[in-house]
Design an enzyme around this catalytic site. Structure first.
Site, PDB file in Angstrom:
ATOM      1  N   SER A  48      -5.354   0.853   1.947  1.00 23.01           N
ATOM      2  CA  SER A  48      -4.963   0.282   3.245  1.00 23.01           C
ATOM      3  C   SER A  48      -6.132   0.427   4.218  1.00 23.01           C
ATOM      4  O   SER A  48      -7.084   1.168   3.954  1.00 23.01           O
ATOM      5  CB  SER A  48      -3.743   1.031   3.793  1.00 23.01           C
ATOM      6  OG  SER A  48      -4.121   2.357   4.109  1.00 23.01           O
ATOM      7  N   ASP A  81      -4.607  -3.487   0.785  1.00 22.02           N
ATOM      8  CA  ASP A  81      -3.213  -3.633   1.227  1.00 22.02           C
ATOM      9  C   ASP A  81      -3.198  -4.037   2.704  1.00 22.02           C
ATOM     10  O   ASP A  81      -3.910  -3.440   3.515  1.00 22.02           O
ATOM     11  CB  ASP A  81      -2.511  -2.270   1.022  1.00 22.02           C
ATOM     12  CG  ASP A  81      -1.006  -2.342   1.194  1.00 22.02           C
ATOM     13  OD1 ASP A  81      -0.429  -3.425   0.998  1.00 22.02           O
ATOM     14  OD2 ASP A  81      -0.411  -1.282   1.512  1.00 22.02           O
ATOM     15  N   HIS A  82      -2.407  -5.023   3.057  1.00 26.18           N
ATOM     16  CA  HIS A  82      -2.246  -5.476   4.455  1.00 26.18           C
ATOM     17  C   HIS A  82      -3.576  -5.672   5.192  1.00 26.18           C
ATOM     18  O   HIS A  82      -3.812  -5.085   6.251  1.00 26.18           O
ATOM     19  CB  HIS A  82      -1.365  -4.484   5.246  1.00 26.18           C
ATOM     20  CG  HIS A  82       0.053  -4.506   4.791  1.00 26.18           C
ATOM     21  ND1 HIS A  82       0.922  -5.521   5.109  1.00 26.18           N
ATOM     22  CD2 HIS A  82       0.757  -3.640   4.029  1.00 26.18           C
ATOM     23  CE1 HIS A  82       2.100  -5.283   4.558  1.00 26.18           C
ATOM     24  NE2 HIS A  82       2.029  -4.151   3.889  1.00 26.18           N
ATOM     25  N   HIS A 179       9.290  -1.156   5.176  1.00 26.52           N
ATOM     26  CA  HIS A 179       8.330  -0.071   4.945  1.00 26.52           C
ATOM     27  C   HIS A 179       8.879   1.260   5.476  1.00 26.52           C
ATOM     28  O   HIS A 179       9.656   1.275   6.413  1.00 26.52           O
ATOM     29  CB  HIS A 179       7.016  -0.387   5.666  1.00 26.52           C
ATOM     30  CG  HIS A 179       6.282  -1.557   5.076  1.00 26.52           C
ATOM     31  ND1 HIS A 179       6.067  -2.719   5.752  1.00 26.52           N
ATOM     32  CD2 HIS A 179       5.715  -1.720   3.850  1.00 26.52           C
ATOM     33  CE1 HIS A 179       5.392  -3.559   4.982  1.00 26.52           C
ATOM     34  NE2 HIS A 179       5.162  -2.981   3.826  1.00 26.52           N
ATOM     35  N   HIS A 210       7.201  -5.573  -1.208  1.00 28.32           N
ATOM     36  CA  HIS A 210       6.704  -4.446  -0.413  1.00 28.32           C
ATOM     37  C   HIS A 210       7.876  -3.514  -0.106  1.00 28.32           C
ATOM     38  O   HIS A 210       9.022  -3.841  -0.376  1.00 28.32           O
ATOM     39  CB  HIS A 210       6.102  -4.968   0.902  1.00 28.32           C
ATOM     40  CG  HIS A 210       4.710  -5.485   0.732  1.00 28.32           C
ATOM     41  ND1 HIS A 210       3.634  -4.916   1.376  1.00 28.32           N
ATOM     42  CD2 HIS A 210       4.208  -6.491  -0.020  1.00 28.32           C
ATOM     43  CE1 HIS A 210       2.541  -5.566   1.028  1.00 28.32           C
ATOM     44  NE2 HIS A 210       2.853  -6.534   0.189  1.00 28.32           N
ATOM     45  N   GLY A 211       7.552  -2.374   0.497  1.00 27.59           N
ATOM     46  CA  GLY A 211       8.613  -1.473   0.962  1.00 27.59           C
ATOM     47  C   GLY A 211       9.546  -1.024  -0.148  1.00 27.59           C
ATOM     48  O   GLY A 211      10.763  -0.990   0.030  1.00 27.59           O
ATOM     49  N   ASP A 256       4.412   3.530  -1.532  1.00 31.30           N
ATOM     50  CA  ASP A 256       3.504   4.413  -0.801  1.00 31.30           C
ATOM     51  C   ASP A 256       4.256   5.653  -0.300  1.00 31.30           C
ATOM     52  O   ASP A 256       3.902   6.794  -0.620  1.00 31.30           O
ATOM     53  CB  ASP A 256       2.886   3.630   0.371  1.00 31.30           C
ATOM     54  CG  ASP A 256       1.897   4.462   1.168  1.00 31.30           C
ATOM     55  OD1 ASP A 256       1.472   5.518   0.668  1.00 31.30           O
ATOM     56  OD2 ASP A 256       1.549   4.061   2.286  1.00 31.30           O
ATOM     57  N   ARG A 260       3.864  10.081  -0.651  1.00 35.46           N
ATOM     58  CA  ARG A 260       3.679  11.047   0.448  1.00 35.46           C
ATOM     59  C   ARG A 260       4.746  12.128   0.385  1.00 35.46           C
ATOM     60  O   ARG A 260       4.489  13.293   0.681  1.00 35.46           O
ATOM     61  CB  ARG A 260       3.811  10.336   1.792  1.00 35.46           C
ATOM     62  CG  ARG A 260       2.757   9.287   2.006  1.00 35.46           C
ATOM     63  CD  ARG A 260       2.993   8.593   3.317  1.00 35.46           C
ATOM     64  NE  ARG A 260       2.125   7.421   3.386  1.00 35.46           N
ATOM     65  CZ  ARG A 260       1.575   6.968   4.504  1.00 35.46           C
ATOM     66  NH1 ARG A 260       1.819   7.571   5.643  1.00 35.46           N
ATOM     67  NH2 ARG A 260       0.808   5.920   4.495  1.00 35.46           N
ATOM     68  N   ARG A 281      -6.650  24.713  -3.772  1.00 35.61           N
ATOM     69  CA  ARG A 281      -6.688  24.107  -5.098  1.00 35.61           C
ATOM     70  C   ARG A 281      -5.389  24.349  -5.862  1.00 35.61           C
ATOM     71  O   ARG A 281      -5.008  23.546  -6.703  1.00 35.61           O
ATOM     72  CB  ARG A 281      -7.886  24.646  -5.889  1.00 35.61           C
ATOM     73  CG  ARG A 281      -9.196  24.173  -5.313  1.00 35.61           C
ATOM     74  CD  ARG A 281     -10.366  24.868  -5.945  1.00 35.61           C
ATOM     75  NE  ARG A 281     -10.334  26.301  -5.712  1.00 35.61           N
ATOM     76  CZ  ARG A 281     -11.339  27.127  -5.995  1.00 35.61           C
ATOM     77  NH1 ARG A 281     -12.441  26.659  -6.534  1.00 35.61           N
ATOM     78  NH2 ARG A 281     -11.253  28.417  -5.744  1.00 35.61           N
TER      79      ARG A 281
END
Ligand code: 13P
Length: 317
Positions: A48, A81-82, A179, A210-211, A256, A260, A281
């Site tokens: 993005s 993207d977009h 989204h 999408h979404g 996406d 997250r 780590r």
């Protein structure tokens, strides 16, 4: 091997959908490649404008190049993207991207056609595929927020005209998704009748959803149990709907937000269990493993699991 989205869609159409995942850093890239190795599936890496700013254009490119060397069997497309028109040209000229999205869906129809057509001409001259968008998805994506009342489903006849006028290779359609982590309130869901009506106007043409994060309840529960504060009304697309959308021509599915959430869950649980730890780590490795498992599961639902060798054979032909 980096291929175009057009190549992938031709092979996948009506058989499976190709998962498209946004990445911002090394950990996501490693989880993504490892997960697709596990699943033996092709995929699309999405970048993005926000990711380009966050990690830096060169850093992201080189993370992907390094991953490609580490996973020589992988088959994937590198996709903006977009994109705005300006960023789409930057990506086309960079020689690294195999596909770009031009999103002028907020413009009136004629202007959207005009902009998309310019990008298509420039991309096709160097063999790059173009995704465009028609209709208006709700939710939050980068700097754009569209509330439910302004979201509008893609009109099937407009979609036909748009593709004919622009020559874009795939079309992101608004069919009820949005989204972000708060997709449906009440009884909304995917409008299969709409996607079917678009397919009738555009037979054989790949559509993009999408979404499509599923925002799993279990993920939200674990995040909140580990100290997070995600509104429990968060809701996404039912993963079992992917297989139902494929016969109607949905060939690319964008995810996406779920990635997250996996990041947040892995890190919160790690630091809750090991509050003394300051070695990033350790949670990093836990996240990479969790993300790879998450990708493997998504590939099963997208019906792309196990398709890698078939795709390789088809590309060679
Ligand atoms: P989600 O917010 O559902 O993950 O959608 C991502 C997306 O469509 C990116 O273009």
């Amino acid at each position: 091997m980096i291929v175009t989205t057009k190549q992938l869609f031709k092979i996948a159409y009506k058989k499976f959908a190709v998962g498209a995942y946004n990445i911002n850093n090394m950990e996501q890239a490693l989880g993504l490649f490892e997960g697709h190795k596990k699943a033996q599936a092709p995929f699309i890496i999405q970048i993005s404008r926000g990711a380009r700013t966050y990690a830096g254009v060169k850093m992201l490119e080189n993370i992907i190049k390094a991953a490609e060397e580490m996973y020589p069997e992988a088959i994937f497309a590198v996709h903006l993207d977009h994109g705005t028109e300006e960023v789409a040209y930057e990506c086309i000229d960079s020689g690294f991207y195999s596909s770009v999205m031009i999103d002028a869906s907020h413009e009136p129809f004629e202007k959207n056609v005009e902009i998309t057509k310019r990008v298509v001409e420039r991309a096709h001259a160097v063999g790059i595929s173009v995704e465009a968008e028609l209709g208006m998805l709700g939710g939050v994506e980068e700097d754009i927020q569209v509330d439910e009342e302004h979201a509008s489903l893609t009109d099937p006849e407009d979609a036909r005209k748009f593709v004919e006028l622009t020559g874009c290779d795939s079309l992101a359609v608004a069919i009820g998704t949005s989204h972000g982590a708060y997709k449906f309130s009440g009884g909304q869901g995917l409008h299969f009748d709409r996607v079917e009506a678009i397919q009738k106007k555009l037979p054989g043409y790949p559509m993009v959803m999408h979404g499509s994060s599923s925002v799993p309840e279990e993920e939200i529960r674990r995040i909140n149990a580990a100290g997070g504060k995600i509104d429990p009304s968060a809701k996404g697309v039912d993963v079992n709907d992917f297989a139902k959308a494929i016969p109607f021509g949905v060939t690319k599915i964008n995810i996406d937000t779920d990635g997250r959430l996996v990041w947040m869950r892995a890190h919160r649980e790690h630091f809750q269990k090991h509050p003394e730890n300051f070695d990033f780590r350790k949670p990093g490795l836990e996240f990479i493993d969790a993300y790879a498992d998450f990708i493997d599961h998504k590939c099963e639902k997208l019906l792309s699991k196990g398709q890698l060798e078939f795709v390789r054979d088809q590309i060679k032909k």
